[in-house]
Design a protein around this motif. Structure first.
Motif, mmCIF file in Angstrom:
data_model
loop_
_atom_site.group_PDB
_atom_site.id
_atom_site.type_symbol
_atom_site.label_atom_id
_atom_site.label_comp_id
_atom_site.label_asym_id
_atom_site.label_seq_id
_atom_site.Cartn_x
_atom_site.Cartn_y
_atom_site.Cartn_z
ATOM 1 N N VAL A 1 55.186 31.937 95.190
ATOM 2 C CA VAL A 1 54.768 30.701 94.538
ATOM 3 C C VAL A 1 55.601 29.555 95.077
ATOM 4 C CG1 VAL A 1 56.386 30.890 92.598
ATOM 5 C CG2 VAL A 1 54.218 29.654 92.291
ATOM 6 N N GLY A 2 55.031 28.376 95.125
ATOM 7 C CA GLY A 2 55.760 27.195 95.550
ATOM 8 C C GLY A 2 56.272 26.404 94.358
ATOM 9 N N THR A 3 57.349 25.693 94.544
ATOM 10 C CA THR A 3 57.906 24.893 93.448
ATOM 11 C C THR A 3 57.087 23.638 93.181
ATOM 12 O OG1 THR A 3 59.379 23.725 94.985
ATOM 13 C CG2 THR A 3 60.255 25.705 93.904
ATOM 14 N N ARG A 4 56.108 23.327 94.047
ATOM 15 C CA ARG A 4 55.266 22.149 93.870
ATOM 16 C C ARG A 4 53.799 22.545 93.620
ATOM 17 N NH1 ARG A 4 56.921 17.254 92.913
ATOM 18 N NH2 ARG A 4 55.434 16.304 94.365
ATOM 19 N N ASP A 5 53.594 23.645 92.926
ATOM 20 C CA ASP A 5 52.242 24.137 92.665
ATOM 21 C C ASP A 5 51.610 23.328 91.537
ATOM 22 O OD1 ASP A 5 49.945 25.633 91.811
ATOM 23 O OD2 ASP A 5 50.770 27.379 92.840
ATOM 24 N N GLY A 6 50.717 22.427 91.900
ATOM 25 C CA GLY A 6 50.041 21.605 90.904
ATOM 26 C C GLY A 6 48.787 22.235 90.356
ATOM 27 N N VAL A 7 48.221 23.223 91.058
ATOM 28 C CA VAL A 7 46.977 23.843 90.613
ATOM 29 C C VAL A 7 47.227 24.746 89.407
ATOM 30 C CG1 VAL A 7 45.069 25.358 91.267
ATOM 31 C CG2 VAL A 7 45.950 23.673 92.896
ATOM 32 N N ILE A 8 48.275 25.557 89.481
ATOM 33 C CA ILE A 8 48.606 26.392 88.322
ATOM 34 C C ILE A 8 48.963 25.509 87.131
ATOM 35 C CG2 ILE A 8 50.297 28.030 87.401
ATOM 36 C CD1 ILE A 8 50.349 29.379 90.116
ATOM 37 N N MET A 9 49.744 24.465 87.367
ATOM 38 C CA MET A 9 50.108 23.544 86.293
ATOM 39 C C MET A 9 48.874 22.888 85.687
ATOM 40 S SD MET A 9 52.551 20.153 86.546
ATOM 41 C CE MET A 9 53.807 21.090 87.410
ATOM 42 N N GLY A 10 47.930 22.505 86.536
ATOM 43 C CA GLY A 10 46.731 21.816 86.065
ATOM 44 C C GLY A 10 45.719 22.725 85.396
ATOM 45 N N SER A 11 45.974 24.036 85.410
ATOM 46 C CA SER A 11 45.048 24.995 84.808
ATOM 47 C C SER A 11 45.585 25.592 83.519
ATOM 48 C CB SER A 11 44.777 26.139 85.804
ATOM 49 O OG SER A 11 44.330 25.651 87.047
ATOM 50 N N ARG B 1 40.045 23.161 94.388
ATOM 51 C CA ARG B 1 40.744 22.252 93.480
ATOM 52 C C ARG B 1 42.057 21.753 94.073
ATOM 53 N NH1 ARG B 1 41.737 24.326 87.923
ATOM 54 N NH2 ARG B 1 42.344 26.272 88.954
ATOM 55 N N ALA B 2 42.026 21.486 95.386
ATOM 56 C CA ALA B 2 43.220 20.964 96.035
ATOM 57 C C ALA B 2 43.620 19.601 95.478
ATOM 58 C CB ALA B 2 43.002 20.873 97.542
ATOM 59 N N ARG C 1 60.598 26.853 98.312
ATOM 60 C CA ARG C 1 61.058 25.517 97.923
ATOM 61 C C ARG C 1 60.178 24.423 98.524
ATOM 62 N NH1 ARG C 1 66.072 27.413 100.098
ATOM 63 N NH2 ARG C 1 67.227 28.639 98.564
ATOM 64 N N GLY C 2 59.718 23.527 97.665
ATOM 65 C CA GLY C 2 58.966 22.365 98.122
ATOM 66 C C GLY C 2 57.541 22.641 98.537
ATOM 67 N N ALA C 3 57.076 23.894 98.414
ATOM 68 C CA ALA C 3 55.713 24.231 98.822
ATOM 69 C C ALA C 3 54.759 24.088 97.642
ATOM 70 C CB ALA C 3 55.664 25.658 99.357
ATOM 71 N N ASN C 4 53.493 23.818 97.957
ATOM 72 C CA ASN C 4 52.503 23.689 96.891
ATOM 73 C C ASN C 4 51.558 24.889 96.865
ATOM 74 O OD1 ASN C 4 50.703 23.169 98.987
ATOM 75 N ND2 ASN C 4 50.529 20.987 98.561
ATOM 76 N N HIS C 5 50.491 24.775 96.104
ATOM 77 C CA HIS C 5 49.584 25.903 95.884
ATOM 78 C C HIS C 5 48.876 26.332 97.158
ATOM 79 C CE1 HIS C 5 47.147 28.457 93.229
ATOM 80 N NE2 HIS C 5 46.072 28.084 93.909
ATOM 81 N N PHE C 6 48.601 25.378 98.042
ATOM 82 C CA PHE C 6 47.832 25.670 99.248
ATOM 83 C C PHE C 6 48.702 25.848 100.480
ATOM 84 C CE2 PHE C 6 44.483 24.245 96.474
ATOM 85 C CZ PHE C 6 43.383 24.992 96.873
ATOM 86 N N ALA C 7 49.949 26.220 100.286
ATOM 87 C CA ALA C 7 50.864 26.370 101.424
ATOM 88 C C ALA C 7 50.402 27.438 102.402
ATOM 89 C CB ALA C 7 52.270 26.684 100.927
ATOM 90 N N VAL C 8 49.684 28.454 101.938
ATOM 91 C CA VAL C 8 49.250 29.525 102.840
ATOM 92 C C VAL C 8 47.943 29.183 103.542
ATOM 93 C CG1 VAL C 8 50.450 31.338 101.576
ATOM 94 C CG2 VAL C 8 48.094 30.767 100.965
ATOM 95 N N ALA C 9 47.357 28.029 103.256
ATOM 96 C CA ALA C 9 46.080 27.635 103.842
ATOM 97 C C ALA C 9 46.292 26.537 104.878
ATOM 98 C CB ALA C 9 45.133 27.133 102.756
ATOM 99 N N ASP C 10 45.569 26.635 105.997
ATOM 100 C CA ASP C 10 45.661 25.611 107.033
ATOM 101 C C ASP C 10 44.363 25.595 107.847
ATOM 102 O OD1 ASP C 10 46.803 23.659 108.734
ATOM 103 O OD2 ASP C 10 47.306 25.231 110.181
ATOM 104 N N ARG D 1 43.637 26.613 80.250
ATOM 105 C CA ARG D 1 42.782 27.795 80.223
ATOM 106 C C ARG D 1 43.433 28.943 79.454
ATOM 107 N NH1 ARG D 1 40.792 28.727 86.472
ATOM 108 N NH2 ARG D 1 39.326 26.970 86.616
ATOM 109 N N TYR D 2 44.757 28.944 79.493
ATOM 110 C CA TYR D 2 45.500 30.086 78.947
ATOM 111 C C TYR D 2 46.132 29.771 77.599
ATOM 112 C CZ TYR D 2 45.033 30.544 83.947
ATOM 113 O OH TYR D 2 44.521 30.544 85.216
ATOM 114 N N GLY D 3 45.834 28.569 77.066
ATOM 115 C CA GLY D 3 46.409 28.168 75.794
ATOM 116 C C GLY D 3 47.884 27.862 75.894
ATOM 117 N N GLN D 4 48.307 27.453 77.098
ATOM 118 C CA GLN D 4 49.718 27.169 77.337
ATOM 119 C C GLN D 4 49.892 25.708 77.728
ATOM 120 O OE1 GLN D 4 52.501 29.922 77.517
ATOM 121 N NE2 GLN D 4 50.944 30.180 75.940
ATOM 122 N N ASP D 5 51.116 25.192 77.567
ATOM 123 C CA ASP D 5 51.383 23.845 78.056
ATOM 124 C C ASP D 5 51.791 23.915 79.517
ATOM 125 O OD1 ASP D 5 54.174 24.408 78.278
ATOM 126 O OD2 ASP D 5 54.452 23.893 76.164
#
Length: 320
Positions: free
Chosen positions: A212-222, A271-272, A254-263, A225-229
């Motif tokens: 996981v990356g420390t800048r993952d905005g997709v998991i945070m933005g979802s 949902r980038a 460190r510093g990577a986001n959700h799509f770090a493995v995609a290029d 769905r799970y009833g979590q903040d």
């Protein structure tokens, strides 16, 4: 590797009939279009020159097989650097595109999720991704790779929701020796009938590399769905609550986001738009996680005598 000889990674196309979903299996939905990467050796023949097909390198054959499941509405092409690098480490790697029903009458690219298999009355009784066995079965029809596929040594990998279904399905697939996933967790949506914040136990009987990356905005933005903040951390909870093999690894990039493995990242699909800007060079983050993944698979699938390690400048690696 060139037309006159040498070794390298090549790929070919194939297809698999995986069905369109539990309630919608009509054609053309559900056909998986496979790209199969493999170690190859050029022999300089006219057949190679005219067809573009190169035979597998016999040196280390048969090769363990890696099936990689994409994130929802993320095309397989963006995982080519990851797949090519793993294949170069001595594996046959399969990615696939599959258009079928997502949920609620919506269609798109999906690894194939049996939502009913993820409900409280059924979870753990069957895979949530029945497409995985279908993809593996289809590989036997590729004449060029006869004798090159070590289907008794399998790894499953995935990104985002693709990684989730891998963790929910692996133990139902014979021969799986390791799993890896990036931007993935097993916290389950409340719409499926689970209490808020439920982390499902992974259905695996093998070591797992979870990234996981420390800048993952997709998991945070979802998180709703799970009833979590948004402050909750479902990936770490998955590592601590859902996985139990002493060989498991949690790689925080460190510093990577959700799509770090995609290029490259496609701004027109998936949902980038939810993701955070990376604070690490995406190419370096991808290299670091790819190198760790290849080492992890060599150790646990090929059986190489080498402990997987990570670039400490980019990855905080947590072990049991």
């Amino acid at each position: 590797m060139n037309a006159s000889g040498g070794t390298g990674v090549r790929s070919l196309w194939w297809s698999a009939d995986t069905g369109g979903g539990p309630e919608n299996a009509r054609a053309p939905f559900g056909t998986a279009h496979l790209k199969v990467y493999y170690p190859a050796r050029a022999e300089g023949t006219d057949a190679e020159r005219l067809s573009g097909e190169f035979p597998p390198d016999p040196a280390d054959a048969p090769y363990p097989v890696v099936v990689f499941c994409s994130g929802v509405n993320v095309e397989q092409a963006v995982y080519r650097p990851l797949a090519s690098a793993i294949a170069a480490a001595g594996f046959v790697v399969v990615t696939f595109d599959r258009v079928a029903e997502l949920f609620g009458g919506r269609y798109g690219l999906t690894p194939g999720v049996d939502l009913d298999a993820a409900r409280p009355d059924a979870y753990g009784t069957r895979p949530t991704c029945p497409a995985i066995p279908a993809v593996l079965d289809a590989l036997g029809g590729i004449d060029l790779l006869k004798g090159a596929l070590g289907l008794d040594r399998i790894a499953l990998g995935g990104h985002s929701a693709g990684g989730t279904v891998v963790l929910q399905s692996a133990r139902f697939v014979p021969g799986v020796r390791a799993c890896f996933a990036y931007g993935t967790h097993t916290m389950v949506a409340t719409m499926l009938g689970w209490p808020a914040g439920t982390v499902l136990p992974a259905q695996v009987d093998c070591p797992v590399l979870l990234g996981v990356g420390t800048r993952d905005g997709v998991i945070m933005g979802s998180s709703d769905r799970y009833g979590q903040d948004a402050a909750s951390d479902p990936v770490t909870r998955t590592f601590t609550e859902a996985l139990h093999d002493p060989r498991d690894l949690l790689a925080v990039v460190r510093g990577a986001n959700h799509f770090a493995v995609a290029d490259p990242v496609d701004p027109t699909a998936a949902r980038a738009f939810l993701d955070l800007e990376p604070e690490t060079d995406p190419a370096e983050a991808r290299r670091a996680f790819t190198d760790l993944t290849a080492g992890f698979l060599r150790a646990h699938v090929r059986g190489d005598d080498a402990a997987p390690s990570a670039d400490p400048a980019l990855i905080d690696l947590r072990r049991r």
